[in-house]
Design a protein around this motif. Sequence first.
Motif, mmCIF file in Angstrom:
data_model
loop_
_atom_site.group_PDB
_atom_site.id
_atom_site.type_symbol
_atom_site.label_atom_id
_atom_site.label_comp_id
_atom_site.label_asym_id
_atom_site.label_seq_id
_atom_site.Cartn_x
_atom_site.Cartn_y
_atom_site.Cartn_z
ATOM 1 N N HIS A 170 0.926 5.672 -1.680
ATOM 2 C CA HIS A 170 0.456 6.734 -2.563
ATOM 3 C C HIS A 170 1.701 7.537 -2.915
ATOM 4 O O HIS A 170 2.121 8.424 -2.160
ATOM 5 N N HIS B 36 0.836 -1.206 0.000
ATOM 6 C CA HIS B 36 0.000 0.000 0.000
ATOM 7 C C HIS B 36 0.871 1.256 0.000
ATOM 8 O O HIS B 36 1.796 1.381 0.812
ATOM 9 N N ASP C 146 2.196 2.967 3.199
ATOM 10 C CA ASP C 146 1.194 4.005 2.984
ATOM 11 C C ASP C 146 1.883 5.251 2.427
ATOM 12 O O ASP C 146 3.105 5.313 2.337
ATOM 13 N N HIS D 248 -9.194 1.232 0.581
ATOM 14 C CA HIS D 248 -8.986 1.424 2.018
ATOM 15 C C HIS D 248 -10.204 0.891 2.770
ATOM 16 O O HIS D 248 -11.338 1.056 2.302
ATOM 17 N N HIS E 77 -5.250 -1.200 5.703
ATOM 18 C CA HIS E 77 -5.488 -0.859 7.119
ATOM 19 C C HIS E 77 -6.319 -1.900 7.879
ATOM 20 O O HIS E 77 -5.795 -2.637 8.684
HETATM 21 ZN ZN LIG Z 1 -3.624 4.851 1.976
#
Ligand SMILES: [Zn+2]
Length: 400
Positions: free
Chosen positions: A71, A69, A323, A235, A272
Amino acid sequence: MSATGRLVIEGCAVATVDAASTEHAAGHVVVEGDRILAVGAGPCPEEFGPAVLVDGRGCLATPGLVNCHHHLYQWITRGLAQQGTLFQWLTELYPIWARLDVDMEAAAARAALAALLVSGCSTTTDHHYLFPAGAGDLLAAEVEVATGLGIRFHPCRGSMDLGRSQGGLPPDEVVEDPDAVLAATEAAIDRFHDPAPEAMVRVAVAPCSPFTASGELMRRSAELARRRGVRMHTHLAETVDEEAFCRERFGRTPTEYLDELGWLGDDVWLAHCIHLDDGAVRRFGATGTGVAHCPSSNARLGAGMARVADLLAAGAPVGLGVDGAASNEAGQLGPELRQALLVARLRGGPAALTARQALALGTAGGARCLGRAGELGSLEPGKLADVALWRLDGPGHADV
Ligand SMILES: [Zn+2]
């Protein structure tokens, strides 16, 4: 290395992370082309003939880490909204992110992917859900950067259609029309997705979250992904605010809501998954739904501690994620192994997770989440030769 060359790493400790957790205090790894040919104890047998030799003494060889995961674009907005909850943090950052363009995306991707590579990561996802009008071809920009750096890359074509005027969290200027999202996502699959076992690029379908994507977009995204045989990512259950949002708007927990939309299954992995009740944990295990555990980000945002030990006991695939760097700052995957171990023990006591289990999360667990357990995540003959070498002869490991 070339696709045909043979390479031998010798003299290193080896943690294979295979099903039997095979380890060698001093061993070798033989690589031919992009595949592992042999792994074993002691020096490399002569039968493997001439090869490029890598002196592995003082090192530990493990499978390359798998980041489930991220971004990438957030690299350029690190350090902001330091004390915000997730919703406060997002609300402060959306207007900045709305100015994203191709040059920023490429620069952010280059830095974020390099941070992963130097921390032992050889495969990463990117959940990119922000496509401001006129920003240019952001997905193509990051695929080009990843290809240039040589990291195995799973760009997840994200999306948001639930703007503030529709009761969602993001401002209307950063959301897209569902028809446009689905057309662009299918075009991304056509352009970039490679189903081959040795693929360097695979695309996933990834509406952003229950509070930024409509039920209609979630449902149609799942239909598209399953029609095209690609994986699904979003998510889920990151904060108590999200739980309250789902209960108020849908009369469901986030997990129940996704389940109804067809979003649990062994072709899905979710970021998550902190606030799960016992029923949800069982449902993840029964359906084979994967979890991308992001311990640093969860701590940074004060979101909570995922039930990793319970999810593993239920049989759910669990991988690790850094993340986005806006909620992590560092963006290196190696340290997440340690964070996962520490957070699991804060939650469940000192026996909740072992160091070897933490390594398995970051390797074999991640490969399962991405549907690549047959190709990645362990050092075994026939698997792809994604090997990380960790120095053990520095002061950090002396006397341990
Ligand atoms: Zn995220």
